[in-house]
Structure formats: structure tokens, C-alpha cells
Design a protein around this motif. Structure first.
Motif, PDB file in Angstrom:
ATOM      1  N   VAL A 187       0.833  -1.190   0.000  1.00 33.53           N
ATOM      2  CA  VAL A 187       0.000   0.000   0.000  1.00 33.53           C
ATOM      3  C   VAL A 187       0.874   1.248   0.000  1.00 33.53           C
ATOM      4  O   VAL A 187       1.819   1.361   0.792  1.00 33.53           O
ATOM      5  N   THR A 188       0.565   2.191  -0.882  1.00 31.57           N
ATOM      6  CA  THR A 188       1.265   3.474  -0.944  1.00 31.57           C
ATOM      7  C   THR A 188       0.581   4.459   0.001  1.00 31.57           C
ATOM      8  O   THR A 188      -0.653   4.577   0.000  1.00 31.57           O
TER       9      THR A 188
ATOM     10  N   PRO B 258      -1.478  13.794   2.970  1.00 29.89           N
ATOM     11  CA  PRO B 258      -1.238  14.114   4.386  1.00 29.89           C
ATOM     12  C   PRO B 258      -1.212  12.930   5.335  1.00 29.89           C
ATOM     13  O   PRO B 258      -1.042  13.123   6.551  1.00 29.89           O
ATOM     14  N   PHE B 259      -1.431  11.697   4.850  1.00 27.70           N
ATOM     15  CA  PHE B 259      -1.242  10.525   5.691  1.00 27.70           C
ATOM     16  C   PHE B 259       0.255  10.253   5.790  1.00 27.70           C
ATOM     17  O   PHE B 259       1.036  10.650   4.919  1.00 27.70           O
TER      18      PHE B 259
ATOM     19  N   SER C 196      -6.365   7.247  -1.698  1.00 30.77           N
ATOM     20  CA  SER C 196      -6.346   8.012  -2.936  1.00 30.77           C
ATOM     21  C   SER C 196      -6.414   9.498  -2.618  1.00 30.77           C
ATOM     22  O   SER C 196      -7.125   9.920  -1.688  1.00 30.77           O
ATOM     23  N   LEU C 197      -5.679  10.289  -3.391  1.00 33.96           N
ATOM     24  CA  LEU C 197      -5.674  11.734  -3.184  1.00 33.96           C
ATOM     25  C   LEU C 197      -6.969  12.384  -3.662  1.00 33.96           C
ATOM     26  O   LEU C 197      -7.143  13.589  -3.494  1.00 33.96           O
ATOM     27  N   ASP C 198      -7.866  11.597  -4.278  1.00 36.13           N
ATOM     28  CA  ASP C 198      -9.164  12.168  -4.654  1.00 36.13           C
ATOM     29  C   ASP C 198     -10.112  12.264  -3.467  1.00 36.13           C
ATOM     30  O   ASP C 198     -11.272  12.649  -3.604  1.00 36.13           O
TER      31      ASP C 198
ATOM     32  N   VAL D 236     -14.743  -1.305   2.570  1.00 34.13           N
ATOM     33  CA  VAL D 236     -15.655  -0.168   2.637  1.00 34.13           C
ATOM     34  C   VAL D 236     -14.883   1.076   2.206  1.00 34.13           C
ATOM     35  O   VAL D 236     -13.687   1.217   2.515  1.00 34.13           O
ATOM     36  N   VAL D 237     -15.566   1.971   1.483  1.00 28.73           N
ATOM     37  CA  VAL D 237     -14.944   3.202   1.021  1.00 28.73           C
ATOM     38  C   VAL D 237     -15.359   4.345   1.937  1.00 28.73           C
ATOM     39  O   VAL D 237     -16.563   4.598   2.123  1.00 28.73           O
ATOM     40  N   LEU D 238     -14.370   4.999   2.526  1.00 23.17           N
ATOM     41  CA  LEU D 238     -14.598   6.180   3.363  1.00 23.17           C
ATOM     42  C   LEU D 238     -14.112   7.409   2.606  1.00 23.17           C
ATOM     43  O   LEU D 238     -13.165   7.341   1.831  1.00 23.17           O
ATOM     44  N   GLU D 239     -14.795   8.511   2.837  1.00 20.47           N
ATOM     45  CA  GLU D 239     -14.353   9.781   2.281  1.00 20.47           C
ATOM     46  C   GLU D 239     -13.664  10.576   3.373  1.00 20.47           C
ATOM     47  O   GLU D 239     -14.136  10.640   4.504  1.00 20.47           O
ATOM     48  N   TRP D 240     -12.518  11.169   3.019  1.00 25.23           N
ATOM     49  CA  TRP D 240     -11.759  11.921   4.004  1.00 25.23           C
ATOM     50  C   TRP D 240     -11.494  13.334   3.489  1.00 25.23           C
ATOM     51  O   TRP D 240     -11.586  13.602   2.298  1.00 25.23           O
TER      52      TRP D 240
END
Length: 660
Positions: free
Chosen positions: A40-41, A45-46, A84-86, A190-194
Motif C-alpha cells: 500500500v502506498t 497528508p497521511f 487516494s488523493l481524490d 468499505v470506502v470512506l471519504e476523508w
């Protein structure tokens, strides 16, 4: 005590400096950018390093308890599958079973961490018999489906519901083919939005508000999809992205931030365009270069003469340089068959599998020689003699013309005579036959061709042997054709020392008798097995022609004849061929015989030899017949003596025993 106080102050100072560095946004511009944990890349900001994340909420714990290591988002303790940076984050989320207050507490705690379930990329699923599951938010209740708004949603699962969970819709539709597989699963993707807290926005901008028109990135409020405003609430989040035409990480400070794609693509297109332009220019230059050589080598004149010639020249081909380069492996030294004063001969294989010999000239022809060269190609293309190497074609688009001949497999006469060949020894019969074949070919060139052709370089290395060891006259590089009424050529002296006509050497006038002289040297080679020039002989006898004439005048002919010839031939045949060679080597060209006369005399010797062999065979047959008559007389005599008293089988046995 004082020392402890100093250490404590240093620790406090270091902590304050670390907080200061994060506060002013220097961390991400110095060493932070992108890290990896297992497969995993982890982009900023992570971050894995506590000093390399924008906030502790985005600290990734890389656990090396697994192989390969697995990343966990420390704030929610879930395994991270992708960042993802999106503004999306894929995590392994637990499957919930039954009604659970923990589920509500867990979900509610996500909003405080600026994380929400993606409404467009997740699906709410309930599985089981006689169950009811709902996903509640402030607006409505949705059965077994994702709510349109889940920012403040809470779970409400009836006790009879077996399983209920939120799952990534794409993963669910492509990977979960059997519903009963859920019983063996504890987590699903699961997809989370950050997004970042608006109060951390200076860490992105470097305390400078981005210019809407000139900046390479843009940041927007996720809840309203509008550019960040000053009245953004604490619960709202900001997401940043590079503008179209730029790429990179918008959360990093300059110059690591978004960079123009157009620059790199433009450079790439410039390089590709430059390369293709270079190739196109080189191709045009190569075409012009070939056209220049083709015209300089008389290609237009050759095409005209080949098309207008009434002779059978359709088999003569104009090869292109690319085909001949491929055929000879770019004129590889390993393909060289032989080298001479006029050029190098290479073995080649055409695209149709035909083996050929490609002669590459060493010297660039002068303009005044072009017409003669073209005339030579046209004349040689018309020659159809079984003892002359066939010219298949030529190539005129190279710096020097290339000639393509049929391939002759058994090498040169010189190699055959001077290198031992136990399988096919150079017997007198083969030598006499080869001499007769070469003489016939030269007679054809001098007299029977449409225009007389003088070879001008007859020697044993220019006589090839085919698969049946038949002679093929080759290497017409210095050959010249003359008008029927001409008697000689006046040229710069060319030829091979040891075979060169002394009269031609003095006068520079080459006649048909000059070829006769060179053939006389070849005859002596066939008789003696020695080379035309040899340093092992005395200085006076270095030339084989001089050595041979001197030996004949001293009556020492048989002292210099090859042992194989002495073994196979009769002295009368040797003397006849030796006298013919002596006439060919006469210093006065007018006293030499013509090639027609030479060919006729050799054929006469060959005929006498065959007749002698027939007579010898006849005598052997007669001898056998005489012996058979004697055996029969003996048998009849015995039969007369023993016929009365002995049976037939015993009688025959006694006859055979008597013969033994």
C-alpha cells in the motif's frame, strides 16, 4: 537534580519545536511525500512517521506482524487497503451481526475524525430470514440499501437480522458470488471519504491564500462542493486537487506540489517529434544518396539497355542494397568466400532461399568507366555457357557496384590443387577435364560470344569447381568487351603477377593472346601441382612459367611433374600437354595458339586418353576371356577322363577343387 531538570527542559523544547514545525507547515516540504507499507502506498497528508502526517488523525501504523506488513489507520484501528488523493480511503470494515450499540458508537465517532461512508461507492446489505434492517439518518429510513445521506446515520438492526453490513458496491458485485460466503467473513472492504480540517488549511497553502487563476491546485468544501469559505463549520472538510493540466500531490508545499503535465508531455512530444523528424530526414537522405549512387553507377543507362536489348537478359535483376545487406548479414566477415585485387566476394542467401555469391568492389569506378561497366554487365548477362559463372544481377545504389553471381560450392582450382583432398584427389583425368573445360569457356568468350570478351585475369583462383568438380570461369571484374574488328585493348596494366603476359606488361596492349598466356600458367599448375609464384624455388625460378620453360629446355620435365599425374597418366599425354603449355607461354604473342586451337588440342589429348582407356579395357577383357577358355578346356578334359566312372556332382566337385 539539576541534570534531570536540564534533560526535562530539552525534551519539552524538542516537543515544542516539533509542534512548531507542524504548525508552520515545514514538515511536508522537507522530507514527506510518499511512503509505502507492504503493498500500500501512503501519500501525504497521511504518513507512517509521526513527523510526516498533517494531523495525528492521519497517522498510519505499519504493522510488521504480518508478511507483507499491513497499514492500519490508528484513529479508527481499521486495516487500510488503499488511499487516494481524490479524497477516498478503502478500509477493511467488520461485518455486524445482531443489534449493537457499539456499531452506533463506532459510526458516530467517524464524523469527528473527518471520515464518512461514501454514498456513491458503498452498499448497505442485510442477509437472513424474517429480518428487518434499516440505516437511519436525519432524513429517512432505507430498507436494505444505502441511504442517500449517511453523515449522521446510525444503525438500527432488528434482533432477527442475521447479518447487516456496509460494503463497497463494486467489490460486492464482482467478488461475492455466493451469499453463504458471508458466514466465513469477518470484514469487507468499505470506502470512506476523508478531508482535512479547515483549520489546517494554512499547512496546505503555506499561509498564502491560493490565487484562483494562477495557482496549480484548488481546495473545496466537501459538503457544499464549493471553494473554501471563511464561514466553514468545524464539521466540514476540505479536499484539494490539482487543476487540469497539472499532476502531483496538492497537499504538499511548493515545489513538490502540482506540476504542469503540459511541460512533461510537451517535452515527450517534442522528443518523439524530433526523433521521427530525424528518422524522416535520414530516410530522405538515404533515398537521395541511393539515387545519387544509382545515377553515378549508370543505373539509368543500364535500365535502358536492359529494356531495349533483344538478347535474353530478363533473368538479370537489379537488386536493392537492403536485400543484399540482409543476404550477407551486412557483409559479415564470416561470410567472405575470397578476396582479390578487384574486390571481396561474400556468401549470401536471398529471401527465396537461393544461395548466391555477392562481389563487392574495392575501388570506386571513374565516370569514364561507367559505360564500359554497364556494357560489361549487359554482355555478361547474355552469356549462357555451362563453364562460365552465371551473373544473376547487380546493385547500383551503393557507393560501389555489387555483382551477384550463382554460388559455386567446391571452392577454387588453386585450393583443390594445393590442399590435399583425400576424398576427391586431383587425378590426371580430372585435371585434363578441367583444363579442357576452361579452354572451351575462353574460346567461347573470345570467339563465340556476340562481342569478344577478354577476361584479363585468368588464374587458378578465378576458376571455381561446382558440386561435380566441373570448372566455372569466374571474376570478370577486369574483363572488357571489344568490337569485332578490334585486335587489342590499350589499358593500364592490370592482372596478377605470375600470370601476367610479359608482352602486355611492356606494351599495355591486351590481346586475346594475353589470356592464352595466363591459361598456359594454369596448365603448368595442373601438370606440376605448384603455385604460379613460390619463394621456395630459386630466385631465377620464382616464376612457375620461367621454371617450367627452363626444365623443358634442360629435358627435366618429368622431374617437376606432380606425383599424382605421373601415377595416373602416360608420358605421351604429359608431353603433349606440356608442349601445348610451352606454346601458350611463348614470349611472342603472335606465336601463341588461339584459345580455339588450345581447346581443340586438349580435346584431342582427352580423346586419345579415352581411346587408350578403352583399348586397355579391351585388352583386359581379352585376357579374362583367355583365362575363361583355359578353364573350360580344363573342365572338358577332366570330364572326358572321369565321365565314365564318376557321377555328375562328384565330377563338378573335382573340377572346382582342381581349379583351386
Amino acid at each position: 537534580m539539576a541534570v534531570r531538570m536540564v534533560v526535562f527542559q530539552i525534551i519539552v523544547l524538542l516537543g515544542s519545536m516539533n509542534a512548531f514545525v507542524k504548525a508552520v507547515g515545514l514538515v511536508n516540504s522537507t522530507k514527506c511525500g510518499e511512503a509505502t507499507c507492504g503493498n500500500v502506498t501512503i501519500p501525504y497528508p497521511f504518513g507512517i512517521d509521526t513527523d510526516c502526517n498533517m494531523t495525528d488523525l492521519y497517522w498510519i501504523n505499519c504493522s510488521h506482524s504480518f508478511s507483507p506488513p499491513k497499514p492500519f489507520l490508528a484513529s479508527i484501528k481499521h486495516e487500510v487497503l488503499d488511499i487516494s488523493l481524490d479524497g477516498t480511503l478503502r478500509v477493511n470494515y467488520p461485518i455486524l451481526s445482531g443489534c449493537s450499540d457499539a456499531a452506533r458508537t463506532q459510526f458516530d465517532s467517524y464524523t469527528s475524525r473527518r471520515l464518512v461512508f461514501s454514498r456513491s461507492r458503498n452498499k448497505f446489505v442485510a442477509m437472513g430470514c424474517n429480518n428487518f434492517a434499516s440505516l437511519n439518518d436525519a432524513e429517512n429510513i432505507v430498507l436494505c440499501a444505502c441511504s442517500s445521506s449517511m453523515d449522521t446515520a446510525t444503525y438500527n438492526i432488528s434482533p432477527s437480522c442475521k447479518y447487516a453490513f456496509i460494503v463497497e458496491q463494486k467489490w460486492f458485485e464482482t467478488n461475492l458470488t455466493n451469499p453463504f460466503e458471508v458466514r466465513n467473513m469477518s470484514h469487507v472492504p468499505v470506502v470512506l471519504e476523508w478531508g482535512i480540517d479547515p483549520t489546517l488549511f494554512p499547512l496546505v497553502t503555506g499561509n498564502n491564500q491560493p490565487d484562483e487563476e494562477t495557482s496549480a491546485y484548488v481546495c473545496a468544501n466537501r459538503s457544499s462542493n464549493a471553494t473554501r469559505s471563511s464561514n466553514a463549520t468545524r464539521s466540514s472538510t476540505l479536499t484539494c486537487s490539482c487543476k487540469p493540466g497539472f499532476k502531483g500531490n496538492p497537499y504538499l508545499l511548493h515545489p513538490e506540489r502540482c506540476t504542469a503535465i503540459s511541460t512533461s508531455l510537451g517535452l515527450l512530444f517534442l522528443l518523439i517529434g524530433g526523433w521521427w523528424s530525424y528518422k524522416a530526414i535520414k530516410k530522405r537522405q538515404n533515398i537521395k544518396r541511393k539515387e545519387k549512387f544509382f545515377k553515378r553507377n549508370g543505373g539509368l543507362l543500364l535500365q535502358q539497355q536492359l529494356s531495349s536489348s533483344k538478347a535474353n537478359v530478363e533473368k538479370t535483376k537489379l537488386f536493392n542494397s537492403k536485400d543484399l545487406e540482409k543476404a550477407t548479414d551486412h557483409f559479415n566477415v564470416n561470410r567472405i568466400l575470397g578476396q582479390g585485387g578487384q574486390g571481396t566476394v561474400y556468401k549470401g542467401m536471398l529471401v527465396d532461399g537461393k544461395i548466391v555469391a555477392v562481389k563487392k568492389s574495392k575501388v570506386i569506378g571513374e565516370e569514364k568507366q561507367l559505360e564500359e561497366f554497364i556494357n560489361e554487365v549487359v554482355i555478361l548477362s547474355q552469356i549462357n555457357h555451362r563453364h562460365v559463372v552465371k551473373l544473376l544481377g547487380c546493385c547500383l545504389e551503393t557507393e560501389v557496384p555489387l555483382l551477384v553471381y550463382e554460388f559455386i560450392p567446391n571452392g577454387t582450382l588453386s585450393h583443390y590443387l594445393h590442399v590435399q583432398n583425400e576424398e576427391f584427389p586431383a587425378t590426371w583425368d580430372m585435371r585434363l577435364r578441367i583444363a579442357t573445360e576452361v579452354a572451351g569457356a575462353l574460346f567461347y568468350l573470345h570467339s563465340a560470344a556476340s562481342s569478344p570478351i577478354y577476361h584479363r585475369d585468368i588464374k587458378s583462383t578465378n576458376i571455381l569447381l561446382d558440386d561435380k568438380y566441373r570448372a566455372k570461369v569466374a571474376d570478370f571484374g577486369t574483363s572488357r568487351s571489344i568490337a569485332v574488328d578490334q585486335t587489342h585493348l590499350t589499358t593500364v596494366v592490370q592482372g596478377t603477377f605470375g600470370y601476367l603476359d610479359p608482352e602486355y606488361f611492356q606494351s599495355s596492349q591486351f590481346t586475346e593472346k594475353s589470356d592464352v598466356y595466363s591459361f598456359g600458367v594454369v596448365l603448368v599448375e595442373l601438370l606440376t601441382g605448384e603455385k604460379a609464384i613460390s619463394s621456395t624455388r630459386t630466385p631465377e625460378s620464382k616464376s612457375l612459367a620461367t621454371y617450367f620453360i627452363y626444365s623443358m629446355e634442360e629435358n627435366n620435365l618429368f622431374d617437376i611433374i606432380d606425383a599424382q599425374v605421373m601415377k595416373d597418366s602416360k608420358k605421351e599425354e604429359i608431353i603433349a600437354v606440356a608442349n601445348l603449355a610451352k606454346m601458350c607461354l611463348n614470349l611472342n604473342g603472335k606465336k601463341r595458339p588461339t584459345m580455339k586451337e588450345v581447346a581443340m588440342q586438349l580435346e584431342a589429348v582427352q580423346t586419345l586418353q579415352k581411346a587408350s582407356n578403352v583399348q586397355q579395357n579391351h585388352e583386359e577383357v581379352e585376357c579374362v576371356r583367355s583365362e575363361m577358355h583355359e578353364q573350360w578346356d580344363l573342365m572338358f578334359y577332366v570330364m572326358r577322363v572321369y565321365a565314365i566312372s564318376l557321377p555328375l556332382d562328384i565330377l563338378l566337385k573335382n573340377i572346382f577343387m582342381t581349379n583351386l
